[in-house]
Design a protein around this motif. Structure first.
Motif, PDB file in Angstrom:
ATOM      1  N   SER A  56     153.589  23.904  45.515  1.00 22.39           N
ATOM      2  CA  SER A  56     154.411  24.452  44.771  1.00 22.39           C
ATOM      3  C   SER A  56     155.434  23.673  43.833  1.00 22.39           C
ATOM      4  O   SER A  56     155.707  23.859  43.008  1.00 22.39           O
ATOM      5  CB  SER A  56     155.388  25.385  45.664  1.00 22.39           C
ATOM      6  N   HIS A  57     155.395  22.585  44.290  1.00 19.73           N
ATOM      7  CA  HIS A  57     156.053  21.339  43.767  1.00 19.73           C
ATOM      8  C   HIS A  57     156.069  19.879  44.585  1.00 19.73           C
ATOM      9  O   HIS A  57     155.397  20.137  45.486  1.00 19.73           O
ATOM     10  CB  HIS A  57     157.518  21.690  43.142  1.00 19.73           C
ATOM     11  N   VAL A  58     156.583  18.715  44.063  1.00 18.27           N
ATOM     12  CA  VAL A  58     156.129  17.780  44.734  1.00 18.27           C
ATOM     13  C   VAL A  58     157.122  17.272  45.679  1.00 18.27           C
ATOM     14  O   VAL A  58     156.946  16.141  46.094  1.00 18.27           O
ATOM     15  CB  VAL A  58     156.158  16.458  43.321  1.00 18.27           C
ATOM     16  N   HIS A  59     158.176  17.853  46.080  1.00 21.74           N
ATOM     17  CA  HIS A  59     158.738  17.255  47.091  1.00 21.74           C
ATOM     18  C   HIS A  59     158.110  17.276  48.440  1.00 21.74           C
ATOM     19  O   HIS A  59     157.101  17.945  48.640  1.00 21.74           O
ATOM     20  CB  HIS A  59     159.696  18.385  47.355  1.00 21.74           C
ATOM     21  N   TRP A  60     158.366  16.212  49.134  1.00 14.44           N
ATOM     22  CA  TRP A  60     157.524  15.726  50.269  1.00 14.44           C
ATOM     23  C   TRP A  60     157.320  16.982  51.139  1.00 14.44           C
ATOM     24  O   TRP A  60     156.204  17.054  51.797  1.00 14.44           O
ATOM     25  CB  TRP A  60     158.323  14.582  50.820  1.00 14.44           C
ATOM     26  N   ASP A  61     158.320  17.645  51.255  1.00 19.70           N
ATOM     27  CA  ASP A  61     158.277  18.653  52.474  1.00 19.70           C
ATOM     28  C   ASP A  61     157.458  19.887  52.064  1.00 19.70           C
ATOM     29  O   ASP A  61     156.935  20.861  52.826  1.00 19.70           O
ATOM     30  CB  ASP A  61     159.578  19.335  52.986  1.00 19.70           C
ATOM     31  N   HIS A  62     156.711  19.571  50.869  1.00 20.27           N
ATOM     32  CA  HIS A  62     155.836  20.657  50.392  1.00 20.27           C
ATOM     33  C   HIS A  62     154.323  19.907  49.985  1.00 20.27           C
ATOM     34  O   HIS A  62     153.292  20.520  49.832  1.00 20.27           O
ATOM     35  CB  HIS A  62     156.196  21.245  49.189  1.00 20.27           C
ATOM     36  N   LEU A  63     154.231  18.740  49.693  1.00 18.54           N
ATOM     37  CA  LEU A  63     153.229  17.855  49.192  1.00 18.54           C
ATOM     38  C   LEU A  63     152.821  16.668  50.245  1.00 18.54           C
ATOM     39  O   LEU A  63     151.370  16.458  50.040  1.00 18.54           O
ATOM     40  CB  LEU A  63     153.443  17.186  47.987  1.00 18.54           C
ATOM     41  N   GLY A 144     162.232  27.244  38.628  1.00 19.89           N
ATOM     42  CA  GLY A 144     163.444  26.566  38.408  1.00 19.89           C
ATOM     43  C   GLY A 144     163.737  25.447  39.522  1.00 19.89           C
ATOM     44  O   GLY A 144     162.591  24.574  39.486  1.00 19.89           O
ATOM     45  N   HIS A 145     164.548  24.939  40.244  1.00 15.81           N
ATOM     46  CA  HIS A 145     164.290  24.036  41.419  1.00 15.81           C
ATOM     47  C   HIS A 145     164.320  22.637  40.828  1.00 15.81           C
ATOM     48  O   HIS A 145     165.061  21.702  40.806  1.00 15.81           O
ATOM     49  CB  HIS A 145     163.488  24.385  42.496  1.00 15.81           C
ATOM     50  N   MET A 146     162.891  22.297  40.328  1.00 18.43           N
ATOM     51  CA  MET A 146     162.659  21.025  39.556  1.00 18.43           C
ATOM     52  C   MET A 146     161.481  21.199  38.684  1.00 18.43           C
ATOM     53  O   MET A 146     160.577  22.342  38.838  1.00 18.43           O
ATOM     54  CB  MET A 146     162.518  19.813  40.834  1.00 18.43           C
ATOM     55  N   GLY A 170     157.803  29.107  47.095  1.00 20.48           N
ATOM     56  CA  GLY A 170     158.129  27.927  47.301  1.00 20.48           C
ATOM     57  C   GLY A 170     159.682  27.586  47.275  1.00 20.48           C
ATOM     58  O   GLY A 170     160.623  28.368  47.738  1.00 20.48           O
ATOM     59  N   ASP A 171     160.030  26.752  46.728  1.00 23.07           N
ATOM     60  CA  ASP A 171     161.778  26.340  46.643  1.00 23.07           C
ATOM     61  C   ASP A 171     162.065  26.921  45.202  1.00 23.07           C
ATOM     62  O   ASP A 171     161.225  26.800  44.276  1.00 23.07           O
ATOM     63  CB  ASP A 171     162.127  24.673  46.753  1.00 23.07           C
ATOM     64  N   PHE A 172     163.248  27.513  45.132  1.00 24.53           N
ATOM     65  CA  PHE A 172     163.513  28.277  43.967  1.00 24.53           C
ATOM     66  C   PHE A 172     165.032  28.293  43.585  1.00 24.53           C
ATOM     67  O   PHE A 172     165.760  28.240  44.651  1.00 24.53           O
ATOM     68  CB  PHE A 172     162.782  29.636  43.645  1.00 24.53           C
ATOM     69  N   THR A 360     170.015  23.122  43.941  1.00 24.41           N
ATOM     70  CA  THR A 360     168.918  23.321  43.445  1.00 24.41           C
ATOM     71  C   THR A 360     167.796  24.381  44.147  1.00 24.41           C
ATOM     72  O   THR A 360     166.819  24.469  43.728  1.00 24.41           O
ATOM     73  CB  THR A 360     167.965  22.051  43.010  1.00 24.41           C
ATOM     74  N   HIS A 361     168.423  24.895  45.218  1.00 26.17           N
ATOM     75  CA  HIS A 361     167.755  26.094  45.589  1.00 26.17           C
ATOM     76  C   HIS A 361     168.642  27.434  45.673  1.00 26.17           C
ATOM     77  O   HIS A 361     169.946  27.086  45.368  1.00 26.17           O
ATOM     78  CB  HIS A 361     167.804  25.794  47.272  1.00 26.17           C
ATOM     79  N   ALA A 362     168.202  28.361  45.691  1.00 23.58           N
ATOM     80  CA  ALA A 362     168.742  29.653  45.626  1.00 23.58           C
ATOM     81  C   ALA A 362     169.774  29.740  46.591  1.00 23.58           C
ATOM     82  O   ALA A 362     169.563  29.746  48.014  1.00 23.58           O
ATOM     83  CB  ALA A 362     167.808  30.875  45.705  1.00 23.58           C
TER      84      ALA A 362
HETATM   85 ZN   LIG Z   1     161.902  21.278  46.709  1.00 20.41          ZN
END
Ligand SMILES: [Zn+2]
Ligand SMILES: [Zn+2]
Length: 417
Positions: A56-63, A144-146, A170-172, A360-362
């Motif tokens: 979903s995006h490149v933050h470590w808790d997702h990638l 959104g988010h990043m 994902g994060d939004f 940067t999160h809802a």
């Molecule tokens: Zn994130």
């Protein structure tokens, strides 16, 4: 009958690494593959070979588990947005601390990622060639988010029924940041209904985030930095926040230097959002950053918790006794970190320490509004502190009257359809 299950491996009723399996008639899509360190995460042991990876995006808790997933299964088809594909090697290289040939190794790992244009259908059978897979399509929506963050819509064909649609958030966030606009969430129509919304709740229990106005807070930060006469250090999280804050400050005409470490990130942002900076920011090494501070200028450096191993941490350590200095912190500041101690004035500092919340999160109200607009049949809550998600569930129950809201539990499979 098409059988659709959601199997959270990690990150359901907790903060931490995110890894969720969507299983459609035995075909597994791994939604995010997060880690909490450079080590292989525990959830990997429960993972069967997936047909497809979604990042979903490149933050470590997702990638963060990408290197370990590839090591275990070999090359796998993977989808992400174009910006995420470009940012992934930077995130991998910096987080893994690979000094020599870091980028080359990270780029090799990220080579399996296929860029996906937003709001465009992709047939799974076109992506996963040579494998027999159920008939379904995928579509990404900006989250959104990043930069690069996206929601994934999975549209599954069923015999003699309309397609079954699952949307993974994902994060939004839905508010605009200076560079990245708020999420573009699909609107339901007579022919388009989201059946299941898998929704993050990182900030769902954060009352302060619920009342903060991002734009006002960012303006407050800019004004405070602009008005200060002494040396100014803004400590930022590298991925996302660094570019947004720089854009806001540069937009105010603040003369600043960004530490070199962040330059590759800014280049990706610049390519994808050419309007982000009216003129490209100035970059400098540690020596130039120190000169800038001595000249009472402003430096932006990575290291949101001011750990001494980061540039922001090093510079903050040098400024802390200086009564003319201003140190700016943003977002989460954990009590036991150097930033937390500074904020609590435990460090006996003389510098002025400022703190701003730029979520940067809802926050909760955005989650409620998003669910109301989507009106899905079912909401599955993930990625948030357990008690917060249960409270959010109560609030959402009134919004999705006709459906149900569940808090996902790691290891417990949910039958969706
Ligand atoms: Zn994130
Ligand atoms: Zn996250």
């Amino acid at each position: 009958m098409t059988r659709i299950d959601f199997i959270p491996l990690s990150g359901a009723a907790q903060m931490g690494a995110n890894a969720f399996v969507l299983r459609v008639d035995g075909c597994d899509i791994l939604l995010d593959l997060g880690a909490t360190s450079a080590k292989a995460p525990g959830w990997l042991a429960q993972l069967a070979r997936p047909s497809l990876l979604w990042i979903s995006h490149v933050h470590w808790d997702h990638l963060g588990a990408l290197p370990h997933v590839l090591e275990r299964f070999g090359p796998l088809p993977a989808l992400a947005t174009a910006a995420t594909v470009e940012l992934a090697p930077l995130a991998l290289a910096s987080a893994l601390g690979l000094r020599n040939k870091a980028l080359a190794r990270a780029q090799a790992m990220a080579r399996c990622l296929r860029p996906m244009a937003p709001r465009t259908y992709y047939e799974l059978s076109d992506i996963v060639r040579g494998q027999k897979v159920p008939s379904m399509r995928l579509m990404a929506f900006e989250a959104g988010h990043m930069l690069g963050a996206a929601m994934l819509l999975i549209e599954i064909d069923r015999p003699e029924q309309p397609p079954f649609r699952v949307l993974y958030s994902g994060d939004f966030c839905t508010h605009d940041q200076p560079i990245v606009a708020g999420a573009s969430i699909p609107r339901p129509t007579a022919d388009f209904q989201v059946d299941v919304f898998i929704c993050e709740g990182v900030l769902s229990g954060d009352g302060a985030a619920d009342v903060v106005d991002y734009e006002v807070e960012m303006a407050r930060l800019s004004t405070a930095c602009n008005g200060h006469q002494g040396p100014r250090l803004v400590a930022v999280a590298a991925l996302g926040e660094s570019c947004e804050i720089t854009a806001a400050l540069a937009g105010q005409g603040v003369d600043l230097i960004v530490h070199d470490y962040l330059r590759p990130l800014f280049e990706v942002y610049g390519r994808h959002r050419p309007q982000a900076f009216s003129k490209p920011p100035r970059f400098g090494d540690a020596r130039l950053c120190r000169q800038m501070l001595e000249a009472h200028g402003l430096v932006i450096a990575a290291g949101d918790q001011l750990q001494p191993t980061t540039m922001a941490g090093e510079l903050a350590g040098e400024l802390v006794e200086n009564p003319q200095a201003q140190i700016t912190l943003t977002n989460r500041v954990y009590a036991q970190t150097p930033a937390g101690k500074l904020l609590a004035r435990q460090a006996g500092q003389r510098a002025q320490v400022e703190h701003y919340r730029l979520p940067t999160h809802a926050p909760r109200w955005q989650i409620v509004e998003t669910v109301r607009a989507l009106s899905p049949r079912k909401v599955v809550l993930v990625h948030g502190p357990k008690s917060d998600l249960y409270r959010l569930r109560k609030a959402l129950a009134a919004v999705v009257e006709a459906g149900d809201v569940v808090v996902a539990i790691n290891g417990q499979s949910l039958e969706l359809g």
